[in-house]
Design a protein around this motif. Structure first.
Motif, PDB file in Angstrom:
ATOM      1  N   ALA A   1       0.935  -1.116  -0.044  1.00 27.21           N
ATOM      2  CA  ALA A   1      -0.049   0.043   0.142  1.00 27.21           C
ATOM      3  C   ALA A   1       1.073   1.301   0.025  1.00 27.21           C
ATOM      4  O   ALA A   1       1.080   1.813   0.915  1.00 27.21           O
ATOM      5  CB  ALA A   1      -0.961   0.034   1.499  1.00 27.21           C
ATOM      6  N   PRO A   2       1.465   1.733  -1.132  1.00 27.62           N
ATOM      7  CA  PRO A   2       2.238   2.902  -1.203  1.00 27.62           C
ATOM      8  C   PRO A   2       1.686   4.176  -0.788  1.00 27.62           C
ATOM      9  O   PRO A   2       0.656   4.400  -0.879  1.00 27.62           O
ATOM     10  CB  PRO A   2       2.573   2.926  -2.479  1.00 27.62           C
ATOM     11  N   ARG A   3       2.481   4.888  -0.078  1.00 25.18           N
ATOM     12  CA  ARG A   3       2.225   6.078   0.406  1.00 25.18           C
ATOM     13  C   ARG A   3       3.255   7.178  -0.128  1.00 25.18           C
ATOM     14  O   ARG A   3       4.611   6.937  -0.292  1.00 25.18           O
ATOM     15  CB  ARG A   3       2.101   6.289   1.971  1.00 25.18           C
ATOM     16  N   GLU A   4       2.894   8.472  -0.312  1.00 27.08           N
ATOM     17  CA  GLU A   4       3.525   9.570  -0.727  1.00 27.08           C
ATOM     18  C   GLU A   4       4.303  10.188   0.425  1.00 27.08           C
ATOM     19  O   GLU A   4       3.459  10.488   1.443  1.00 27.08           O
ATOM     20  CB  GLU A   4       2.831  10.381  -1.780  1.00 27.08           C
ATOM     21  N   VAL A   5       5.552  10.263   0.542  1.00 31.30           N
ATOM     22  CA  VAL A   5       6.042  11.121   1.392  1.00 31.30           C
ATOM     23  C   VAL A   5       6.951  12.255   0.960  1.00 31.30           C
ATOM     24  O   VAL A   5       7.496  12.226  -0.080  1.00 31.30           O
ATOM     25  CB  VAL A   5       7.083  10.314   2.416  1.00 31.30           C
ATOM     26  N   ARG A   6       7.013  13.192   1.743  1.00 30.67           N
ATOM     27  CA  ARG A   6       7.760  14.541   1.190  1.00 30.67           C
ATOM     28  C   ARG A   6       8.736  14.968   2.126  1.00 30.67           C
ATOM     29  O   ARG A   6       8.473  15.067   3.665  1.00 30.67           O
ATOM     30  CB  ARG A   6       6.837  15.808   0.978  1.00 30.67           C
ATOM     31  N   LEU A   7      10.070  14.856   1.806  1.00 30.98           N
ATOM     32  CA  LEU A   7      11.170  15.339   2.780  1.00 30.98           C
ATOM     33  C   LEU A   7      11.477  17.164   2.414  1.00 30.98           C
ATOM     34  O   LEU A   7      11.607  17.325   1.209  1.00 30.98           O
ATOM     35  CB  LEU A   7      12.467  14.715   2.210  1.00 30.98           C
ATOM     36  N   ILE A   8      11.209  18.054   3.355  1.00 36.63           N
ATOM     37  CA  ILE A   8      11.175  19.315   3.206  1.00 36.63           C
ATOM     38  C   ILE A   8      12.320  19.823   4.088  1.00 36.63           C
ATOM     39  O   ILE A   8      12.359  19.555   5.442  1.00 36.63           O
ATOM     40  CB  ILE A   8       9.884  19.686   3.539  1.00 36.63           C
ATOM     41  N   TYR A   9      13.047  20.768   3.416  1.00 30.91           N
ATOM     42  CA  TYR A   9      14.061  21.473   4.079  1.00 30.91           C
ATOM     43  C   TYR A   9      14.604  22.594   3.150  1.00 30.91           C
ATOM     44  O   TYR A   9      14.327  22.906   1.939  1.00 30.91           O
ATOM     45  CB  TYR A   9      15.504  20.367   4.385  1.00 30.91           C
ATOM     46  N   LEU A  10      15.398  23.641   3.900  1.00 31.25           N
ATOM     47  CA  LEU A  10      16.057  24.740   3.132  1.00 31.25           C
ATOM     48  C   LEU A  10      17.508  24.030   2.612  1.00 31.25           C
ATOM     49  O   LEU A  10      18.310  23.927   3.579  1.00 31.25           O
ATOM     50  CB  LEU A  10      16.052  25.812   4.338  1.00 31.25           C
TER      51      LEU A  10
ATOM     52  N   ILE B   1      11.639  24.556  10.085  1.00 29.26           N
ATOM     53  CA  ILE B   1      12.355  24.338   8.626  1.00 29.26           C
ATOM     54  C   ILE B   1      13.341  25.634   8.667  1.00 29.26           C
ATOM     55  O   ILE B   1      14.382  25.649   8.185  1.00 29.26           O
ATOM     56  CB  ILE B   1      11.450  24.344   7.723  1.00 29.26           C
ATOM     57  N   LEU B   2      12.832  26.858   8.851  1.00 28.59           N
ATOM     58  CA  LEU B   2      13.515  28.173   9.076  1.00 28.59           C
ATOM     59  C   LEU B   2      14.722  28.137   9.994  1.00 28.59           C
ATOM     60  O   LEU B   2      15.701  28.805   9.824  1.00 28.59           O
ATOM     61  CB  LEU B   2      12.781  29.347   9.187  1.00 28.59           C
ATOM     62  N   LYS B   3      14.739  27.207  11.197  1.00 28.38           N
ATOM     63  CA  LYS B   3      15.713  26.946  12.048  1.00 28.38           C
ATOM     64  C   LYS B   3      17.043  26.164  11.460  1.00 28.38           C
ATOM     65  O   LYS B   3      17.749  25.877  12.204  1.00 28.38           O
ATOM     66  CB  LYS B   3      15.129  26.611  13.191  1.00 28.38           C
ATOM     67  N   GLY B   4      16.441  25.296  10.053  1.00 31.15           N
ATOM     68  CA  GLY B   4      17.722  24.507   9.612  1.00 31.15           C
ATOM     69  C   GLY B   4      17.135  22.918   9.865  1.00 31.15           C
ATOM     70  O   GLY B   4      17.900  22.146   9.555  1.00 31.15           O
ATOM     71  N   LYS B   5      15.857  22.557  10.368  1.00 31.87           N
ATOM     72  CA  LYS B   5      15.748  21.185  10.893  1.00 31.87           C
ATOM     73  C   LYS B   5      14.981  20.736   9.546  1.00 31.87           C
ATOM     74  O   LYS B   5      14.774  21.412   8.611  1.00 31.87           O
ATOM     75  CB  LYS B   5      14.767  21.282  11.931  1.00 31.87           C
ATOM     76  N   ILE B   6      14.711  19.304   9.587  1.00 28.70           N
ATOM     77  CA  ILE B   6      14.005  18.703   8.442  1.00 28.70           C
ATOM     78  C   ILE B   6      12.551  18.458   8.810  1.00 28.70           C
ATOM     79  O   ILE B   6      12.458  17.903  10.120  1.00 28.70           O
ATOM     80  CB  ILE B   6      14.874  17.687   8.105  1.00 28.70           C
ATOM     81  N   ALA B   7      11.731  18.380   7.942  1.00 30.49           N
ATOM     82  CA  ALA B   7      10.227  18.046   8.228  1.00 30.49           C
ATOM     83  C   ALA B   7       9.881  16.965   7.094  1.00 30.49           C
ATOM     84  O   ALA B   7      10.404  16.890   6.000  1.00 30.49           O
ATOM     85  CB  ALA B   7       9.427  19.417   8.114  1.00 30.49           C
ATOM     86  N   VAL B   8       9.143  16.114   7.742  1.00 30.64           N
ATOM     87  CA  VAL B   8       8.514  15.158   6.769  1.00 30.64           C
ATOM     88  C   VAL B   8       7.098  15.113   6.779  1.00 30.64           C
ATOM     89  O   VAL B   8       6.486  15.116   7.899  1.00 30.64           O
ATOM     90  CB  VAL B   8       9.233  13.779   7.324  1.00 30.64           C
ATOM     91  N   LEU B   9       6.209  15.172   5.863  1.00 32.24           N
ATOM     92  CA  LEU B   9       4.913  15.269   5.510  1.00 32.24           C
ATOM     93  C   LEU B   9       4.508  13.875   4.744  1.00 32.24           C
ATOM     94  O   LEU B   9       5.194  13.339   4.058  1.00 32.24           O
ATOM     95  CB  LEU B   9       4.382  16.481   4.785  1.00 32.24           C
ATOM     96  N   MET B  10       3.187  13.388   5.038  1.00 33.16           N
ATOM     97  CA  MET B  10       2.784  12.067   4.622  1.00 33.16           C
ATOM     98  C   MET B  10       1.659  12.044   4.270  1.00 33.16           C
ATOM     99  O   MET B  10       0.483  12.793   4.977  1.00 33.16           O
ATOM    100  CB  MET B  10       3.132  10.942   5.712  1.00 33.16           C
ATOM    101  N   GLU B  11       1.357  11.522   3.031  1.00 31.93           N
ATOM    102  CA  GLU B  11      -0.068  11.450   2.519  1.00 31.93           C
ATOM    103  C   GLU B  11      -1.103  10.667   3.543  1.00 31.93           C
ATOM    104  O   GLU B  11      -0.729   9.670   4.139  1.00 31.93           O
ATOM    105  CB  GLU B  11      -0.208  10.871   1.137  1.00 31.93           C
ATOM    106  N   ASN B  12      -2.073  11.379   3.610  1.00 30.73           N
ATOM    107  CA  ASN B  12      -3.309  10.952   4.683  1.00 30.73           C
ATOM    108  C   ASN B  12      -2.876  10.839   6.144  1.00 30.73           C
ATOM    109  O   ASN B  12      -3.444   9.929   7.086  1.00 30.73           O
ATOM    110  CB  ASN B  12      -3.793   9.494   4.459  1.00 30.73           C
ATOM    111  N   SER B  13      -2.022  11.694   6.395  1.00 37.27           N
ATOM    112  CA  SER B  13      -1.540  11.918   7.823  1.00 37.27           C
ATOM    113  C   SER B  13      -1.689  13.695   8.162  1.00 37.27           C
ATOM    114  O   SER B  13      -1.112  14.346   7.380  1.00 37.27           O
ATOM    115  CB  SER B  13      -0.334  11.490   8.037  1.00 37.27           C
ATOM    116  N   PRO B  14      -2.294  13.709   9.158  1.00 29.08           N
ATOM    117  CA  PRO B  14      -2.555  15.327   9.559  1.00 29.08           C
ATOM    118  C   PRO B  14      -1.354  15.848  10.293  1.00 29.08           C
ATOM    119  O   PRO B  14      -1.749  16.827  11.043  1.00 29.08           O
ATOM    120  CB  PRO B  14      -3.982  15.213  10.321  1.00 29.08           C
ATOM    121  N   SER B  15      -0.330  15.258  10.574  1.00 30.60           N
ATOM    122  CA  SER B  15       0.810  15.546  11.473  1.00 30.60           C
ATOM    123  C   SER B  15       2.131  15.465  10.623  1.00 30.60           C
ATOM    124  O   SER B  15       2.245  14.669   9.524  1.00 30.60           O
ATOM    125  CB  SER B  15       0.858  14.966  12.550  1.00 30.60           C
TER     126      SER B  15
END
Length: 496
Positions: free
Chosen positions: A173-182, A240-254
């Protein structure tokens, strides 16, 4: 559903129809339509509830069937003005595409199928946060739609320097994930580590970002969370603006935020929006509340069981009177009340909102009063238990608050067995464990260990904004300077 990785094309339309029906065995979901255009047979197939029917009709079928042109795969991709067009040759590419909301077009005897993305995404509107209440600052929270969440992040951080990498996790059951950073700020090692952990994740499916965190965190056996989960877009943007990394996932509200330190779980976005001389005391109160929640009830158990001499005489008399009719030792008495508090909290969280609030208030009063009158517990212990429970609820992070509440149980047992020595043993083991922990390979107790004096004003307390000209040194960012220290101190009137 059976799958094939073979290239079965070219095919006749009737052969393709039978093949698709066999792949979707015992499933009536597939819509397979056959048309004839310019002496060529064309098949259009998709899963109806996965696509937007109006867009399929207006943007695809109408131009396809009303045109006088003789269609081929190349002509369709060039003439139909949709940028999601692709060619698929293998069934193990076509079947996941249908499930993902793609519409497939096949011209008889062609060597591939043409697909367009018409996914019908169900989503709720942006609403207020449920688990992270804020008084000052933005109130909106993430939704289950990845597109909506990315839109909010893009709106908050409007710069081309923002990198958003697409990663797919889950085999069945594949899910899309986004790796976000500056790109110009985040540490490359941290980004590579997070990317590697996501790409190497070999599981059937991942239900939510909180489950994803358990797969990729440094120490899955620890009771403490190593990545921060938040449903607030402004907190994610701030990280993210502090230099950290965020991860967002499809069908997840966090969102997941990494690397995270122990002290970051006690930060609130309100600390940023409030004045520094108001935000710093509130943050100190949270740290103090955490310590009170862990040691207050164990201290009572240790004092009443082994160390009467540390209790003032008048208080000792009151405690003796309140415990005169209690048949249980203090450790069992404390564990019983702690368990009752957790039962009431869990029941209040699972019931509907209005009923849950009533159960929490009425249940606490009724159970507490009945327990004292029945001689099961003392009224003084109820006061200590209540203070400990309230202190644990001051943590802005729900997961960290839960960890702190669970720590009280082994601490109470140690206090009941060894007294103050047991409490000190438990605290030493806790500190040793925290010293060994890491988040994305970085020390969990930073900036206390290893000591970074420049970062103390970002973790333990706040200074005025014009003093915070450096970023978090412990993160080893590409650019550690936020603004010029000299220019920040210069203040001129308009007539100067």
């Amino acid at each position: 559903m059976k799958r094939s990785s073979k290239n079965v094309f070219p095919l006749k339309i009737d052969e393709l129809e039978q093949l698709m029906k066999s792949e979707f065995d015992k499933s009536p979901d597939l819509s397979f339509s056959k048309y004839e255009h310019q002496n060529k047979k064309i098949a259009v197939f998709f899963i109806p509830y996965q696509v937007q029917p109006d867009r399929v009709e207006n943007l695809l079928l109408t131009p396809l069937l009303e045109s006088k042109e003789e269609w081929s795969n190349t002509a369709i991709l060039n003439k139909i003005p949709l940028n999601s067009g692709k060619e698929y040759q293998q069934m193990d590419e076509i079947l996941p595409g249908l499930i993902a909301g793609k519409v497939m077009i096949y011209i008889e005897d062609e060597a591939a199928v043409v697909s367009y993305d018409f996914l019908n995404k169900e989503k709720r509107s942006l609403e207020g946060a449920e688990t992270e209440s804020v008084v000052i600052g933005p109130k909106i929270a993430f939704t289950e739609s990845l597109v909506t969440n990315l839109n909010v992040i893009r709106w908050n951080i409007r710069t081309p320097d923002l990198a958003i990498e697409e990663i797919t996790i889950g085999k069945r059951a594949p899910r899309e994930v986004r790796l976000i950073y500056l790109k110009s700020l985040a540490n490359d090692t941290d980004v590579d580590t997070m990317r590697q952990r996501l790409n190497e994740l070999d599981v059937d499916n991942v239900e939510d970002s909180n489950v994803l965190m358990q797969y990729i965190e440094d120490d899955s056996a620890s009771i403490f969370p190593q990545f921060h989960t938040t449903e607030l877009p402004d907190r994610t943007s701030y990280a993210i603006l502090k230099g950290k990394i965020a991860v967002l996932m499809e069908n997840s509200p966090s969102a997941l935020i990494a690397p995270s330190t122990f002290f970051s779980f006690f930060e609130s976005t309100e600390d940023l929006y409030m004045r520094w001389n108001s935000g710093s005391p509130l943050r100190f109160i949270r740290f103090m509340s955490m310590f009170i929640s862990v040691v207050l009830t164990p201290m009572y158990v240790a004092a009443v069981t082994f160390h009467y001499e540390i209790i003032p005489t008048q208080l000792l008399i009151s405690i003796g009177q309140s415990r005169a009719g209690v048949p249980f030792p203090p450790v069992f008495e404390a564990l019983f009340l702690e368990l009752m508090i957790e039962l009431l909290r869990e029941a209040g969280a699972r019931l509907p909102t209005k009923v849950g609030q009533t159960i929490g208030i009425v249940g606490g009063v009724v159970v507490g009063t009945a327990a004292v009158q029945a001689g099961i517990t003392s009224n003084i212990l109820i006061i200590f238990i209540t203070i400990s429970a309230l202190a644990s609820f001051t943590a802005p992070s729900y997961q960290m608050g839960t960890s702190i509440r669970l720590l009280r149980f082994p601490m109470i047992v140690l206090a009941g067995i060894l007294g103050l020595i047991g409490i000190m043993f438990g605290l030493c083991m806790l500190i040793i464990h925290l010293l060994k922990m890491t988040s994305l390979g970085r020390p969990y107790l930073s900036p206390i260990y290893p000591i970074r004096f420049e970062d103390l004003n970002k973790a333990l307390y706040r200074l005025p904004q014009n003093f915070q000209y450096k970023r978090f040194i412990s993160l080893s960012l590409k650019d550690s300077i936020r603004f010029s220290k000299r220019n920040a101190k210069e203040k001129k009137d308009i007539d100067e």
